[in-house]
Design a protein around this motif. Sequence first.
Motif, PDB file in Angstrom:
ATOM      1  N   VAL A 179       0.848  -1.185   0.000  1.00 42.34           N
ATOM      2  CA  VAL A 179       0.000   0.000   0.000  1.00 42.34           C
ATOM      3  C   VAL A 179       0.883   1.234   0.000  1.00 42.34           C
ATOM      4  N   THR A 199      -4.883  -3.380   6.808  1.00 44.20           N
ATOM      5  CA  THR A 199      -3.706  -2.634   6.353  1.00 44.20           C
ATOM      6  C   THR A 199      -2.951  -1.925   7.467  1.00 44.20           C
ATOM      7  N   VAL A 210      -2.526   0.556  -4.451  1.00 44.98           N
ATOM      8  CA  VAL A 210      -2.541  -0.749  -3.787  1.00 44.98           C
ATOM      9  C   VAL A 210      -2.137  -1.817  -4.799  1.00 44.98           C
TER      10      VAL A 210
END
Length: 232
Positions: A179, A199, A210
């Motif tokens: 991410v 996350t 992402v």
Amino acid sequence: DVNPDYDNVWGWEWPAFSTVTLTVNGTVVGTSDVNEKGDFDFGGVPLDLVVGDDLEVTDGVTTKYHTVVDFEVTDVDPDADTVSGTAPAGTSVDAWACDENQCQGERTTTGEEGNWTVDLSDRWDIQPGTWGGARAVDDDEDATQRDWNVPNPRFEAQPQRDVVIGWDWTPNTEITLVVDGTTIPPLMSDDSGWVRFNTSPVDLQPGQLVEMSDGVHTKYHSVTPLVVTSND
């Protein structure tokens, strides 16, 4: 037909509203009611059906037999629109592709080495997400069946929950998630290729890139600034 992957046995064109009995290797497994169209379906039988098992189905008047064949789908080629596999030499094989509305297929015969290929290029464009099946047919049209599908890996980012969920990735495989340049600890996909990441410590926000990968497929998505303004 019998599908040893799912331990399922089903049939069609039997007398409507009759009852059929299934026997495997000489042992009665159970009965199934035939519907008004002549179809029956045992669903998952309480046995692990394997190559060489002898199956018998009877309604008391007609009796059919089939031995589970050493039959596999080994390759689906979206570029050539072909389905390939193996079965005993000289076996008739049907293979087909489907969508929500129809299926289209073709029959072939295995060669001396037991290989077969069905070319669907004149009737189907095989793409990620396409599914279908194949069956090795005996002399009176009973068969061993296998299913196939072309994976369509995808994922969904949920910034309000700091969650990323993936579907249809390679089953039981380590999945990586990055991410905005930060690598999240990898997770294993389940038997269906599903995986769910939290996350944290990354706060998932619109505009972040992402990336999800199983080592074979890699997908990217820029988180969209999506807002629900009304629920009317």
